[in-house]
Design a protein around this motif. Sequence first.
Motif, PDB file in Angstrom:
ATOM      1  N   ASN A  83      79.010 -98.588 -11.222  1.00 44.80           N
ATOM      2  CA  ASN A  83      77.593 -98.887 -11.414  1.00 44.80           C
ATOM      3  C   ASN A  83      76.701 -98.118 -10.445  1.00 44.80           C
ATOM      4  O   ASN A  83      75.643 -97.630 -10.834  1.00 44.80           O
ATOM      5  N   GLU A  84      77.124 -98.005  -9.192  1.00 44.47           N
ATOM      6  CA  GLU A  84      76.299 -97.286  -8.218  1.00 44.47           C
ATOM      7  C   GLU A  84      76.146 -95.817  -8.614  1.00 44.47           C
ATOM      8  O   GLU A  84      75.072 -95.235  -8.474  1.00 44.47           O
ATOM      9  N   GLN A  85      77.215 -95.237  -9.151  1.00 44.09           N
ATOM     10  CA  GLN A  85      77.108 -93.834  -9.577  1.00 44.09           C
ATOM     11  C   GLN A  85      76.150 -93.687 -10.752  1.00 44.09           C
ATOM     12  O   GLN A  85      75.395 -92.719 -10.827  1.00 44.09           O
ATOM     13  N   MET A  86      76.180 -94.666 -11.655  1.00 45.10           N
ATOM     14  CA  MET A  86      75.242 -94.635 -12.787  1.00 45.10           C
ATOM     15  C   MET A  86      73.801 -94.868 -12.288  1.00 45.10           C
ATOM     16  O   MET A  86      72.862 -94.225 -12.745  1.00 45.10           O
ATOM     17  N   ARG A  87      73.652 -95.790 -11.331  1.00 45.29           N
ATOM     18  CA  ARG A  87      72.327 -96.079 -10.759  1.00 45.29           C
ATOM     19  C   ARG A  87      71.739 -94.804 -10.128  1.00 45.29           C
ATOM     20  O   ARG A  87      70.571 -94.480 -10.310  1.00 45.29           O
ATOM     21  N   ARG A  88      72.567 -94.089  -9.400  1.00 41.86           N
ATOM     22  CA  ARG A  88      72.106 -92.872  -8.725  1.00 41.86           C
ATOM     23  C   ARG A  88      71.842 -91.739  -9.729  1.00 41.86           C
ATOM     24  O   ARG A  88      70.923 -90.942  -9.533  1.00 41.86           O
ATOM     25  N   ALA A  89      72.651 -91.665 -10.772  1.00 43.82           N
ATOM     26  CA  ALA A  89      72.420 -90.640 -11.807  1.00 43.82           C
ATOM     27  C   ALA A  89      71.079 -90.913 -12.490  1.00 43.82           C
ATOM     28  O   ALA A  89      70.266 -90.001 -12.690  1.00 43.82           O
ATOM     29  N   LEU A  90      70.838 -92.177 -12.819  1.00 43.25           N
ATOM     30  CA  LEU A  90      69.555 -92.544 -13.449  1.00 43.25           C
ATOM     31  C   LEU A  90      68.386 -92.259 -12.500  1.00 43.25           C
ATOM     32  O   LEU A  90      67.335 -91.764 -12.924  1.00 43.25           O
ATOM     33  N   ALA A  91      68.585 -92.558 -11.220  1.00 43.37           N
ATOM     34  CA  ALA A  91      67.515 -92.318 -10.237  1.00 43.37           C
ATOM     35  C   ALA A  91      67.161 -90.834 -10.178  1.00 43.37           C
ATOM     36  O   ALA A  91      65.988 -90.470 -10.051  1.00 43.37           O
ATOM     37  N   LEU A  92      68.170 -89.978 -10.291  1.00 48.63           N
ATOM     38  CA  LEU A  92      67.908 -88.531 -10.289  1.00 48.63           C
ATOM     39  C   LEU A  92      67.096 -88.130 -11.527  1.00 48.63           C
ATOM     40  O   LEU A  92      66.374 -87.137 -11.523  1.00 48.63           O
ATOM     41  N   ALA A  93      67.211 -88.928 -12.590  1.00 44.83           N
ATOM     42  CA  ALA A  93      66.414 -88.685 -13.804  1.00 44.83           C
ATOM     43  C   ALA A  93      65.067 -89.409 -13.720  1.00 44.83           C
ATOM     44  O   ALA A  93      64.283 -89.401 -14.676  1.00 44.83           O
ATOM     45  N   GLY A  94      64.819 -90.079 -12.588  1.00 44.75           N
ATOM     46  CA  GLY A  94      63.555 -90.777 -12.398  1.00 44.75           C
ATOM     47  C   GLY A  94      63.507 -92.143 -13.069  1.00 44.75           C
ATOM     48  O   GLY A  94      62.437 -92.675 -13.348  1.00 44.75           O
ATOM     49  N   ILE A  95      64.673 -92.717 -13.334  1.00 46.47           N
ATOM     50  CA  ILE A  95      64.724 -93.987 -14.066  1.00 46.47           C
ATOM     51  C   ILE A  95      65.323 -95.098 -13.200  1.00 46.47           C
ATOM     52  O   ILE A  95      66.372 -94.916 -12.577  1.00 46.47           O
ATOM     53  N   VAL A  96      64.632 -96.242 -13.163  1.00 49.00           N
ATOM     54  CA  VAL A  96      65.172 -97.436 -12.516  1.00 49.00           C
ATOM     55  C   VAL A  96      65.314 -98.495 -13.605  1.00 49.00           C
ATOM     56  O   VAL A  96      64.319 -98.932 -14.183  1.00 49.00           O
ATOM     57  N   ASP A  97      66.567 -98.865 -13.923  1.00 46.61           N
ATOM     58  CA  ASP A  97      66.787 -99.771 -15.061  1.00 46.61           C
ATOM     59  C   ASP A  97      68.173-100.400 -14.903  1.00 46.61           C
ATOM     60  O   ASP A  97      69.196 -99.807 -15.239  1.00 46.61           O
ATOM     61  N   GLU A  98      68.194-101.621 -14.371  1.00 49.83           N
ATOM     62  CA  GLU A  98      69.480-102.273 -14.073  1.00 49.83           C
ATOM     63  C   GLU A  98      70.295-102.600 -15.326  1.00 49.83           C
ATOM     64  O   GLU A  98      71.518-102.576 -15.295  1.00 49.83           O
ATOM     65  N   ASP A  99      69.608-102.902 -16.433  1.00 45.69           N
ATOM     66  CA  ASP A  99      70.361-103.167 -17.670  1.00 45.69           C
ATOM     67  C   ASP A  99      71.093-101.907 -18.121  1.00 45.69           C
ATOM     68  O   ASP A  99      72.234-101.962 -18.585  1.00 45.69           O
ATOM     69  N   ARG A 100      70.422-100.775 -17.966  1.00 44.63           N
ATOM     70  CA  ARG A 100      71.021 -99.493 -18.355  1.00 44.63           C
ATOM     71  C   ARG A 100      72.193 -99.162 -17.424  1.00 44.63           C
ATOM     72  O   ARG A 100      73.215 -98.636 -17.861  1.00 44.63           O
ATOM     73  N   VAL A 101      72.043 -99.483 -16.142  1.00 44.53           N
ATOM     74  CA  VAL A 101      73.127 -99.265 -15.179  1.00 44.53           C
ATOM     75  C   VAL A 101      74.382 -99.996 -15.640  1.00 44.53           C
ATOM     76  O   VAL A 101      75.479 -99.434 -15.706  1.00 44.53           O
ATOM     77  N   THR A 102      74.218-101.264 -15.992  1.00 46.29           N
ATOM     78  CA  THR A 102      75.354-102.087 -16.417  1.00 46.29           C
ATOM     79  C   THR A 102      75.961-101.557 -17.717  1.00 46.29           C
ATOM     80  O   THR A 102      77.188-101.473 -17.859  1.00 46.29           O
ATOM     81  N   LEU A 103      75.098-101.199 -18.656  1.00 44.03           N
ATOM     82  CA  LEU A 103      75.579-100.684 -19.941  1.00 44.03           C
ATOM     83  C   LEU A 103      76.406 -99.403 -19.721  1.00 44.03           C
ATOM     84  O   LEU A 103      77.518 -99.267 -20.249  1.00 44.03           O
TER      85      LEU A 103
END
Length: 250
Positions: free
Chosen positions: A79-99
């Motif tokens: 999840n942390e790797q997905m969270r950081r990948a999304l952050a690099l895309a400028g996105i903060v979205d915990e539901d997306r992290v989990t998915l």
Amino acid sequence: MSGFENVKGIYFDLDDTLLGYWVASKKALSQTFEVASPASVSPAQMLGYWSEAFAKYQTEIKTPEWYPGYLKSGMQTRNEQMRRALALAGIVDEDRVTLLGDTYGRLRNENLVLFEDALDVLNLLQQKYHLGLITNGPADVQRQEIAQVGIEPFFDPILIEGEMGIGKPHATVFDRAENAWNLRPHEVLMVGNSFHHDIVPAMKRGWLGVWIRRETDVPPGKTSVESIPENAVTPTATVSSLTELVGLLS
Ligand SMILES: [Mg+2]
């Protein structure tokens, strides 16, 4: 004399030694980003961001902030790797992290397969040698991998970083492995794909070490396999398949 004639016990590493971890991981990442990337980011972009995040996060996992959670479960890291990948895309979205994290975890496991010669080689070697497994990684992920490919009956002991609270290349792990069989160092062989985690500590201890190098052993974001550092220990042998290992032992 090669020393192989003295071997009585063989420890195997798991990921990219007996099964294709990076192949499964990369396949699962592509599939995950294909089905679950946010609409504004292409799957290829997400893979790029993930790889960028991975390069940095790998250096942090063993720190006190992450290591205790990492030992227990792979979910935190995924999840942390997905969270950081999304952050690099400028996105903060915990539901997306989990998915993304859940999808990747499931697909990676589904894509894991043993190398095609692994079962034959293990069946052959178990007739003559003690066989054991020493593998790094979270307890749940490693147990799941072993169950997925059905190799548990071959090995005793099975030493997992997540269960021991310490992993390769620490000497404690190799102590424990050697003591489990009550063998002398020159009677034990380590077979693994990681020069630093498998080969160096084994050779330093006086075991034999067979370094297994495959062209598929390349993490996301990298383009080549691990190279041998200068002034390093010399493996007893280097092979490109498990079948080649059998040739050395016979
Ligand atoms: Mg490995």
